[in-house]
Design a protein around this motif. Structure first.
Motif, short mmCIF file in Angstrom:
data_model
loop_
_atom_site.label_atom_id
_atom_site.label_comp_id
_atom_site.label_asym_id
_atom_site.label_seq_id
_atom_site.Cartn_x
_atom_site.Cartn_y
_atom_site.Cartn_z
N VAL A 3 0.81 -1.22 0.00
CA VAL A 3 0.00 0.00 0.00
C VAL A 3 0.85 1.28 0.00
N LEU A 4 2.17 1.13 0.17
CA LEU A 4 3.04 2.31 0.15
C LEU A 4 4.07 2.24 -0.98
N GLU A 5 3.71 1.54 -2.04
CA GLU A 5 4.60 1.43 -3.20
C GLU A 5 4.95 2.83 -3.71
N ASN A 6 6.21 3.05 -4.04
CA ASN A 6 6.70 4.34 -4.55
C ASN A 6 6.63 5.49 -3.55
N ARG A 7 6.39 5.19 -2.29
CA ARG A 7 6.35 6.24 -1.25
C ARG A 7 7.67 6.26 -0.51
N VAL A 8 7.94 7.42 0.06
CA VAL A 8 9.18 7.62 0.82
C VAL A 8 8.81 8.05 2.24
N ALA A 9 9.42 7.41 3.23
CA ALA A 9 9.06 7.69 4.62
C ALA A 9 10.30 7.96 5.47
N ILE A 10 10.13 8.83 6.45
CA ILE A 10 11.15 9.04 7.49
C ILE A 10 10.52 8.61 8.81
N VAL A 11 11.25 7.80 9.58
CA VAL A 11 10.77 7.36 10.90
C VAL A 11 11.81 7.76 11.94
N THR A 12 11.40 8.48 12.97
CA THR A 12 12.34 8.86 14.03
C THR A 12 12.35 7.80 15.13
N GLY A 13 13.47 7.72 15.83
CA GLY A 13 13.59 6.74 16.91
C GLY A 13 13.46 5.32 16.40
N ALA A 14 14.04 5.04 15.22
CA ALA A 14 13.80 3.75 14.55
C ALA A 14 14.93 2.74 14.73
N ALA A 15 15.89 3.03 15.60
CA ALA A 15 17.01 2.10 15.79
C ALA A 15 16.59 0.86 16.57
N ARG A 16 15.48 0.96 17.29
CA ARG A 16 15.06 -0.17 18.12
C ARG A 16 13.56 -0.03 18.41
N GLY A 17 13.03 -1.02 19.10
CA GLY A 17 11.68 -0.94 19.66
C GLY A 17 10.60 -0.74 18.62
N VAL A 18 9.60 0.02 19.01
CA VAL A 18 8.43 0.25 18.16
C VAL A 18 8.83 0.90 16.84
N GLY A 19 9.76 1.85 16.89
CA GLY A 19 10.17 2.55 15.67
C GLY A 19 10.79 1.62 14.65
N GLU A 20 11.57 0.66 15.12
CA GLU A 20 12.19 -0.31 14.21
C GLU A 20 11.09 -1.14 13.53
N THR A 21 10.07 -1.54 14.30
CA THR A 21 8.97 -2.32 13.72
C THR A 21 8.14 -1.47 12.76
N ILE A 22 7.95 -0.21 13.09
CA ILE A 22 7.23 0.68 12.16
C ILE A 22 7.99 0.76 10.83
N ALA A 23 9.31 0.95 10.92
CA ALA A 23 10.12 1.04 9.70
C ALA A 23 9.99 -0.25 8.87
N ALA A 24 10.08 -1.39 9.55
CA ALA A 24 9.98 -2.68 8.85
C ALA A 24 8.61 -2.84 8.19
N THR A 25 7.58 -2.38 8.85
CA THR A 25 6.21 -2.49 8.32
C THR A 25 6.05 -1.62 7.08
N LEU A 26 6.61 -0.42 7.11
CA LEU A 26 6.51 0.48 5.95
C LEU A 26 7.31 -0.07 4.77
#
Ligand SMILES: NC(=O)c1ccc[n+]([C@@H]2O[C@H](COP(=O)([O-])OP(=O)(O)OC[C@H]3O[C@@H](n4cnc5c(N)ncnc54)[C@H](O)[C@@H]3O)[C@@H](O)[C@H]2O)c1
Length: 260
Positions: A3-26
């Motif tokens: 659902v995010l094909e061709n989209r670009v995202a920035i995630v803060t606090g993504a080195a671990r925890g919830v942020g890392e999972t958010i990044a992986a999901t995107l």
């Protein structure tokens, strides 16, 4: 197709925890993702695990110069910024009397001022595109107050206010802004505070159990809520708070009353 094909995202606090999972999901949904954090080594490793569509950039959310650099680098490398997830935060536990002004300011600086600076930083790109989705990770402590959680709660209420005002200001520019309010997250955030809470083990356990769905939200459950708000599936949704809390903020739960 994600659902995010061709989209670009920035995630803060993504080195671990919830942020890392958010990044992986995107990334799973097709986005190219810039994972950012102050934890450089862990951030590089987290991005490496996600393959060619992920990379890491150092970003202290309190520093405007860092935001300017990361936004410029992202535009240079990817040409656009569609999604910004404000996930980075710090926790402080302490009553009002046991929280110094300096500590209170620091918590607000990271958890509330950081997302404000980041929102400002991506606006030129998102306005030029006439499209963007900004997701603020608040907390159930940003929906209801909690004794002993003063600074953190105030910061998480603040970020929700920022999101709602952004939603109203930016909707006509094609930009949506919403908050996700989880109950639960990474042990590494609250673990260091457990010795202080040792005397309250039963009370904190009851706090997590006395809700519609007992326990806390998984990283994946929080990340899926972020994904929904980031995606076009939420195209008419802006300015909302989405609790991911098993009903903790839905009302009062008394276990014995379930047998009445
Ligand atoms: N842990 C919980 O129980 C819980 C509960 C509700 C909501 N949340 C929220 O979920 C989000 C993710 O937290 P988590 O549970 O994964 O905890 P975490 O501590 O693992 O993640 C927070 C991340 O933010 C980073 N960070 C801290 N200060 C920073 C700064 N100045 N600049 C950039 N990055 C910085 C940390 O290095 C860390 O990687 C946060 O917004 C948090 O407030 C957590």
């Amino acid at each position: 197709m994600g659902v995010l094909e061709n989209r670009v995202a920035i995630v803060t606090g993504a080195a671990r925890g919830v942020g890392e999972t958010i990044a992986a999901t995107l990334v799973r949904e097709g986005a190219r993702v810039v994972l950012t954090d102050v934890l450089d080594e862990q951030g590089v490793q987290a991005a490496a695990k996600l393959g060619a569509n992920a990379r890491f950039a150092h970003l202290d959310v309190t520093r405007e110069a860092d935001w300017a650099r990361v936004v410029a680098e992202t535009l240079e490398a990817c040409g656009r910024i569609d999604v910004l997830v404000h996930n980075a935060a710090i926790l402080h536990l302490g009553t009002i009397e046991n929280t110094s002004g300096e500590t209170f300011r620091r918590v607000l600086e990271v958890n509330t001022v950081g997302p404000f600076l980041g929102t400002r930083a991506v606006l030129p790109a998102m306005k030029a595109q006439q499209k963007g989705s900004i997701v603020y990770v608040s907390s159930i402590d940003g929906l209801v107050g909690m004794n002993g959680v003063t600074a953190y709660s105030a910061s998480k209420f603040g970020v929700r206010g920022l999101a709602k005002s952004a939603a109203l200001e930016l909707g006509r520019s094609g930009i949506r802004a919403n908050s996700v309010c989880p109950a639960g997250g990474n042990f590494e955030m609250y673990g260091p505070w457990l010795p202080k809470l040792a005397g309250f083990a039963e009370q904190t356990a009851a706090y997590n159990e006395n809700r519609g769905i007992p326990g806390t939200a998984s990283f994946a459950a929080i990340a899926e809520a972020v994904l929904f708000l980031a995606s076009d599936a939420a195209s008419s949704i802006t300015g909302v708070d989405l609790p991911v809390d098993g009903g903790a903020t839905a009302g009062k739960f008394i276990a014995g009353f379930n047998t009445l």
